[in-house]
Enzyme design. Structure first.
Site, mmCIF file in Angstrom:
data_model
loop_
_atom_site.group_PDB
_atom_site.id
_atom_site.type_symbol
_atom_site.label_atom_id
_atom_site.label_comp_id
_atom_site.label_asym_id
_atom_site.label_seq_id
_atom_site.Cartn_x
_atom_site.Cartn_y
_atom_site.Cartn_z
ATOM 1 N N HIS A 169 0.885 -1.200 0.000
ATOM 2 C CA HIS A 169 0.000 0.000 0.000
ATOM 3 C C HIS A 169 0.905 1.226 0.000
ATOM 4 C CE1 HIS A 169 -3.686 2.316 1.586
ATOM 5 N NE2 HIS A 169 -2.731 3.211 1.380
ATOM 6 N N HIS A 177 1.548 5.393 -1.639
ATOM 7 C CA HIS A 177 1.192 6.585 -2.428
ATOM 8 C C HIS A 177 2.485 7.189 -2.961
ATOM 9 C CE1 HIS A 177 -2.898 6.754 -0.664
ATOM 10 N NE2 HIS A 177 -2.288 6.207 0.374
ATOM 11 N N LYS A 230 -9.305 -0.462 -5.671
ATOM 12 C CA LYS A 230 -9.324 0.235 -4.376
ATOM 13 C C LYS A 230 -10.691 0.826 -4.090
ATOM 14 C CE LYS A 230 -7.937 2.349 -0.714
ATOM 15 N NZ LYS A 230 -6.776 2.386 0.138
ATOM 16 N N HIS A 252 -10.370 0.925 2.065
ATOM 17 C CA HIS A 252 -10.158 1.928 3.118
ATOM 18 C C HIS A 252 -11.346 1.770 4.062
ATOM 19 C CE1 HIS A 252 -8.597 5.792 4.776
ATOM 20 N NE2 HIS A 252 -9.782 5.700 5.358
ATOM 21 N N HIS A 307 -4.368 -0.774 6.093
ATOM 22 C CA HIS A 307 -3.915 0.019 7.236
ATOM 23 C C HIS A 307 -4.863 -0.081 8.431
ATOM 24 C CE1 HIS A 307 -6.642 2.699 5.157
ATOM 25 N NE2 HIS A 307 -5.743 3.203 4.343
ATOM 26 N N ASP A 319 1.613 2.643 3.522
ATOM 27 C CA ASP A 319 0.769 3.833 3.423
ATOM 28 C C ASP A 319 1.617 5.102 3.484
ATOM 29 O OD1 ASP A 319 -1.532 5.285 3.029
ATOM 30 O OD2 ASP A 319 -2.196 5.171 5.116
HETATM 31 C C1 NCD Z 1 -3.502 9.013 2.272
HETATM 32 C C2 NCD Z 1 -3.100 10.085 1.239
HETATM 33 O O1 NCD Z 1 -2.556 11.110 1.654
HETATM 34 O O2 NCD Z 1 -3.292 9.866 0.045
HETATM 35 N N1 NCD Z 1 -3.494 9.598 3.569
HETATM 36 C C3 NCD Z 1 -3.381 8.957 4.745
HETATM 37 O O3 NCD Z 1 -3.517 9.592 5.786
HETATM 38 N N2 NCD Z 1 -3.127 7.683 4.810
HETATM 39 C C4 NCD Z 1 -4.825 8.430 1.911
HETATM 40 C C5 NCD Z 1 -5.171 7.185 2.664
HETATM 41 O O4 NCD Z 1 -4.570 6.130 2.466
HETATM 42 O O5 NCD Z 1 -6.076 7.230 3.509
HETATM 43 ZN ZN ZN Z 2 -3.125 5.155 1.844
#
Ligand code: NCD
Ligand code: ZN
Length: 363
Positions: A15, A17, A101, A138, A176, A249
């Site tokens: 996971h 970003h 997702k 999520h 998460h 995450d």
């Molecule tokens: C994530 C993001 O910033 O894209 N933020 C987070 O707090 N984890 C989005 C997510 O996974 O909830």
């Molecule tokens: Zn995330």
């Protein structure tokens, strides 16, 4: 001086970003230096909703991988109420995507186009169950009357249980997870239900964010909970149960968007994830379980072979120092500070002998 060593298969991140543009180029190398593969979150603006979007985004990520890093992005599509089941099926069968997702609309960063009514996505979910496509969830409700600290537990009771009854074969990753309710639910469910755990939820509880002043760099979603939940997550991580695996995450936001009257959710953990995990697993007496958690369980759930390459972590008497801030070209980016010194370092010079044992620990 080295006081411990751990050799494990190269880990994957289930996971992640990585964003786009300048932030992608700044953030990605911190993941590709450590991980062989990562499930890439599709919550861009606008989101990655079609196979065409996923192909273009994959190409931008591949172009941003530094020379010498061996890294494959595993793409996902952002589920909307107009997602086409045929597009999903085709994208999966051609190997373009690895999962879908589900963001409940409004649950987190860039989730406005997410799902409001699960009934509207049933045809996609049924097709996914048939084809074995994992659904990354999520898991938080968004009802304004539900306290933010209860949103994961309420999601399990109101949404997830029903979803599993309606589509019992669907393969689900509760992403998460942050609560003992989440751990218990996953533990007790069938083999088709798994969960990712982040390094930060193993390290902090909600005090880190709220005691002695409000600390926006510890704000993420799902929000960190009270201590008993962190304890439950740690137990799950080291238990050797294949349903729990690493999803960092890691979610970079420029400091200006975090240090704000309405700051963004997300922590940038990629640079020190492995050091934090080795620290936590050692504290829990579970260093020998780190390879399963970071390098084996996730691949098995996603029906992929584990990585053959080995990495080496060494415990030194001098702390591992990552820059506290990175200049991204889109503003400064703060790296997650676990609040204690990290002595486990990735050994970047390590090259395994062929046939090296999968895990070797000395501490
Ligand atoms: C994530 C993001 O910033 O894209 N933020 C987070 O707090 N984890 C989005 C997510 O996974 O909830
Ligand atoms: Zn995330």
């Amino acid at each position: 001086m080295t006081t411990g060593e751990l050799i494990l298969r190269r880990p994957d991140d289930w996971h992640l970003h990585v964003r786009d543009g300048a932030m992608l180029r700044a953030a990605l190398p911190h993941s590709s230096a450590n991980f062989r593969r990562a499930i890439i979150m599709p919550n861009l603006v606008p989101p990655v909703t079609t196979s065409q979007d996923a192909r273009a985004y994959r190409d931008r990520i591949v172009a941003a991988v530094p020379d010498g890093h061996d890294f494959s992005p595993l793409m996902t599509l952002y589920l909307t109420e107009t997602t086409c089941p045929d597009d999903v099926a085709c994208a999966f069968e051609t190997g373009l995507i690895s999962a879908i997702k589900l963001y409940p609309a409004g649950a987190t960063t860039n989730s406005d186009r997410g799902v409001r009514d699960i009934d509207h996505v049933m045809p996609v979910l049924e097709r996914m169950a048939l084809l074995g496509i994992p659904l990354c969830v999520h898991g938080e409700v968004t009802d304004p009357d539900i306290d933010i600290f209860d949103r994961e537990a309420v999601f399990i009771d109101r949404v997830l249980r029903r979803l599993c009854e309606r589509v019992p074969e669907l393969r689900i990753v509760m992403e998460h997870i942050t609560t003992e309710e989440g751990v218990q639910y996953v533990w007790e469910s069938g083999e088709n239900i798994a969960a990712t755990l982040t390094p930060h939820h193993l390290v902090i509880n909600r005090n880190a964010m709220l005691v002695g002043g409000i600390r926006p760099h510890y704000y993420c979603l799902p929000v960190a909970k009270r201590e008993k939940h962190r304890v439950a997550l740690r137990r799950a991580a080291v238990a050797g149960n294949g349903k729990f695996f690493l999803g960092t995450d890691s979610a970079p936001h420029p400091d200006g968007r975090k240090e704000s009257a309405c700051g963004c959710a997300g922590m940038f953990t990629a640079p020190n994830t492995l050091s934090c995990l080795a620290h936590v697993f050692e504290e829990e007496g579970g260093l020998d379980q780190l390879e399963a958690f970071a390098s084996l369980n996730g691949a098995a759930f996603y029906r992929l072979a584990p990585n053959e390459e080995r990495i080496r972590l060494v415990k030194k008497t001098m702390p591992f120092d990552v820059s506290a801030k990175i200049d991204t070209g889109e503003g400064m980016l703060t790296v997650f500070d676990p609040g204690f010194a990290l002595y486990w370092h990735p050994d970047r010079t390590y090259r395994a002998d062929p046939g090296e044992a999968a895990t070797k620990t000395r501490s």
